[in-house]
Write a protein that holds these residues in place. Structure first.
Motif, PDB file in Angstrom:
ATOM      1  N   TYR A  26      34.380  23.796  35.082  1.00 51.03           N
ATOM      2  CA  TYR A  26      33.899  23.765  36.468  1.00 51.03           C
ATOM      3  C   TYR A  26      32.412  24.051  36.481  1.00 51.03           C
ATOM      4  CZ  TYR A  26      33.181  25.177  41.370  1.00 51.03           C
ATOM      5  OH  TYR A  26      32.716  25.282  42.665  1.00 51.03           O
ATOM      6  N   ASP A  55      32.927  31.761  46.937  1.00 51.60           N
ATOM      7  CA  ASP A  55      34.192  31.324  47.539  1.00 51.60           C
ATOM      8  C   ASP A  55      34.689  30.027  46.921  1.00 51.60           C
ATOM      9  OD1 ASP A  55      34.108  33.514  49.185  1.00 51.60           O
ATOM     10  OD2 ASP A  55      33.431  32.433  50.978  1.00 51.60           O
ATOM     11  N   ASP A  83      36.115  30.665  43.532  1.00 53.90           N
ATOM     12  CA  ASP A  83      37.462  31.241  43.600  1.00 53.90           C
ATOM     13  C   ASP A  83      38.516  30.153  43.753  1.00 53.90           C
ATOM     14  OD1 ASP A  83      36.664  33.825  43.270  1.00 53.90           O
ATOM     15  OD2 ASP A  83      36.830  34.396  45.377  1.00 53.90           O
ATOM     16  N   VAL A  84      38.239  29.192  44.644  1.00 51.05           N
ATOM     17  CA  VAL A  84      39.173  28.091  44.868  1.00 51.05           C
ATOM     18  C   VAL A  84      39.333  27.256  43.606  1.00 51.05           C
ATOM     19  CG1 VAL A  84      39.575  25.955  46.163  1.00 51.05           C
ATOM     20  CG2 VAL A  84      38.711  27.985  47.355  1.00 51.05           C
ATOM     21  N   LEU A 130      38.736  28.047  40.487  1.00 49.62           N
ATOM     22  CA  LEU A 130      39.347  28.764  39.380  1.00 49.62           C
ATOM     23  C   LEU A 130      40.854  28.920  39.564  1.00 49.62           C
ATOM     24  CD1 LEU A 130      36.413  29.144  38.666  1.00 49.62           C
ATOM     25  CD2 LEU A 130      36.846  31.561  38.227  1.00 49.62           C
ATOM     26  N   LYS A 131      41.284  29.056  40.805  1.00 51.40           N
ATOM     27  CA  LYS A 131      42.720  29.133  41.066  1.00 51.40           C
ATOM     28  C   LYS A 131      43.402  27.801  40.738  1.00 51.40           C
ATOM     29  CE  LYS A 131      42.501  32.716  44.636  1.00 51.40           C
ATOM     30  NZ  LYS A 131      42.591  33.006  46.083  1.00 51.40           N
ATOM     31  N   GLU A 132      42.718  26.710  41.058  1.00 52.70           N
ATOM     32  CA  GLU A 132      43.282  25.392  40.770  1.00 52.70           C
ATOM     33  C   GLU A 132      43.278  25.107  39.270  1.00 52.70           C
ATOM     34  OE1 GLU A 132      41.011  22.716  43.146  1.00 52.70           O
ATOM     35  OE2 GLU A 132      42.044  23.241  45.013  1.00 52.70           O
ATOM     36  N   GLY A 133      42.226  25.599  38.581  1.00 51.01           N
ATOM     37  CA  GLY A 133      42.179  25.499  37.131  1.00 51.01           C
ATOM     38  C   GLY A 133      41.884  24.118  36.570  1.00 51.01           C
ATOM     39  N   HIS A 189      36.940  28.194  30.332  1.00 52.34           N
ATOM     40  CA  HIS A 189      38.235  28.845  30.155  1.00 52.34           C
ATOM     41  C   HIS A 189      38.775  28.553  28.763  1.00 52.34           C
ATOM     42  CE1 HIS A 189      40.422  25.100  32.078  1.00 52.34           C
ATOM     43  NE2 HIS A 189      39.740  24.804  31.007  1.00 52.34           N
ATOM     44  N   ASN A 238      43.240  34.478  30.306  1.00 50.71           N
ATOM     45  CA  ASN A 238      42.858  34.489  31.726  1.00 50.71           C
ATOM     46  C   ASN A 238      41.416  34.920  31.956  1.00 50.71           C
ATOM     47  OD1 ASN A 238      45.433  33.669  32.611  1.00 50.71           O
ATOM     48  ND2 ASN A 238      46.186  35.794  32.553  1.00 50.71           N
ATOM     49  N   LYS A 248      34.801  37.937  36.199  1.00 54.71           N
ATOM     50  CA  LYS A 248      35.284  39.026  37.047  1.00 54.71           C
ATOM     51  C   LYS A 248      34.184  40.059  37.270  1.00 54.71           C
ATOM     52  CE  LYS A 248      37.516  41.357  33.099  1.00 54.71           C
ATOM     53  NZ  LYS A 248      36.485  42.401  32.939  1.00 54.71           N
ATOM     54  N   GLU A 307      31.372  38.224  39.579  1.00 47.00           N
ATOM     55  CA  GLU A 307      31.793  38.103  40.975  1.00 47.00           C
ATOM     56  C   GLU A 307      31.823  39.463  41.660  1.00 47.00           C
ATOM     57  OE1 GLU A 307      35.208  36.046  43.752  1.00 47.00           O
ATOM     58  OE2 GLU A 307      35.761  36.690  41.737  1.00 47.00           O
TER      59      GLU A 307
END
Length: 424
Positions: A58, A308, A311-312, A314-317, A375, A380, A408, A411
């Motif tokens: 990303y 923000d 975050d979106v 990274l959740k989707e990956g 990643h 994780n 982490k 952020e």
């Protein structure tokens, strides 16, 4: 022994380059004195390899538009009218007449194109896109989604178009969405009204005025341009003319032309005029104590959007890209807010500022900040590195794998910083 000698020589060269003053750098390359007019220099630094097993997936960016024409019609009109009037009264020297001819040609070239992207500006963004694709090919593989957004200003829209067309040419499967809407302007180019008022305060104006009184010396140039000293005293705003001619000189590097106004200025004048401009940007957009270190927070909403959207993503990956296109007046305070390298620091002595903080390193035309996320399968722990103009930077966060950082931690640091500002 031979290898050791080579290493020592290389180290000496590095230290010599680092030890250069702004005056020396500008003396060696006058284009640097253009500051925010400085044409984007193609980077030569190599990317540090990611830790074993990590791959980029990303990227999130904020980029300034590429090289452009000057924006204010008076940038061309004022020097043109001043020199035309003097010429009509036979008050120009041969050098003054030559300068007038160049100004007229520049004004004609800019007719109807104020603020527009130049062909060079488009090429700059194609080059950035190509290197971004080459450096992080995994991100742009297959049918990656690319969300590209611009401010509503045409030079930014065209910069976005140039970059996206280059990406599409390199991978036709990319799913690119372009947008330019007032809907996004609250973070793409935020008004930050209260901070804007602070940047225009009497205190800021006084500091700038006092500094310019010491560093703007038009007398020599006026004698070169005009035949009559008394005429200049009575009819010419010498300091303003000098600064406007210098703006024209600086911005000629935005064009594919052999016209030059730089030869009419000395090295010292180039340095002095740059230092005035450097101070202006520091006072009004960076962490100057004169403005209580608050100017970087002009981009609080932009940083929040970056966090923000990350975050979106990274959740989707999945592999994806978020590209934003705007202005140096946003990117500079963003860099200060992020505290990249030393650009978020506060300096009180304006006379020493040029040796501590140099805006041309931050915001040439097409300048950019890139957050690149990595990643690792079965892990994780997301890593990130931040590039300023495609160069790796130091963040105000501890890390054991610089120039990579644990997301982490990054952020958490920036969220806390934004929350603290919101509570002020």
């Amino acid at each position: 022994m031979k290898k050791l000698t080579s290493v020592l020589v290389l180290l000496l060269l590095v230290l010599t380059v680092q030890a250069q003053t702004a005056r020396e750098e500008i003396g060696a390359n006058r284009y640097l004195s253009g500051n925010n007019y400085y044409a984007y220099p193609a980077p030569t630094a190599k990317q540090t390899a990611a830790p074993k097993g990590y791959e980029p997936f990303y990227i999130s960016t904020y980029m300034r538009h590429g090289s452009r024409y000057l924006i204010d019609p008076n940038d061309y009109r004022f020097p043109k009218q001043t020199l035309l009037k003097a010429d009509s009264l036979n008050k120009l020297t041969p050098t003054g007449k030559n300068t007038l001819e160049l100004v007229l040609r520049m004004a004609d070239m800019a007719e109807g194109r104020l603020g527009e992207l130049t062909p060079l500006g488009a090429r700059q963004h194609r080059g950035i896109a190509k290197r971004m694709y080459t450096n992080f090919p995994q991100i742009f593989a297959d049918s990656t989604e690319v969300d590209a957004r611009s401010t509503v200003v045409i030079r930014c829209i065209l910069s976005m178009t140039s970059e996206c067309l280059q990406l599409q040419a390199m991978n036709p499967q990319l799913r690119i969405k372009n947008d330019a809407s007032h809907h996004d302007m609250y973070y793409m180019n935020p008004p930050a009204k209260e901070l804007s008022k602070l940047s225009k305060s009497d205190k800021v104006k006084e500091v700038q005025k006092d500094f310019e009184a010491k560093h703007v010396h038009p007398e020599r140039l006026m004698k070169v341009l005009f035949t009559d000293v008394e005429y200049v005293k009575s009819n010419v705003d010498a300091a303003r003319l000098m600064k406007r001619l210098f703006d024209l000189a600086c911005n000629m590097q935005s064009h594919d032309t052999d016209m030059e106004l730089y030869p009419f200025f000395t090295d010292e004048e180039c340095y002095d005029l740059w230092s005035c401009n450097n101070l202006y940007w520091y006072l009004t957009h960076a962490a100057s104590p004169v403005t209580n270190g608050l100017m970087p927070y002009r981009e609080a909403e932009l940083l929040r959007n970056i966090l923000d959207m990350a975050d979106v993503a990274l959740k989707e990956g999945k592999n994806q890209a978020t590209l934003r296109f705007g202005h140096e007046s946003c990117l500079l305070p963003l860099v200060a807010l992020l505290e990249l390298n030393h650009y978020g620091e506060s300096y009180s002595d304006v006379e020493k500022l040029s040796e501590q903080w140099r805006a041309y390193d931050i915001f040439p035309m097409a300048c950019n900040v890139q957050f690149v996320f990595f990643h690792k399968k079965g892990n994780n722990d997301i890593l990130v590195k931040v590039l300023l103009n495609e160069k790796e930077t130091k963040l105000p966060v501890k890390t054991d794998i610089a120039p990579y950082y644990h997301w982490k931690d990054v952020e958490s640091y920036y969220r806390e910083k934004l929350d603290k500002y919101q509570r002020m």
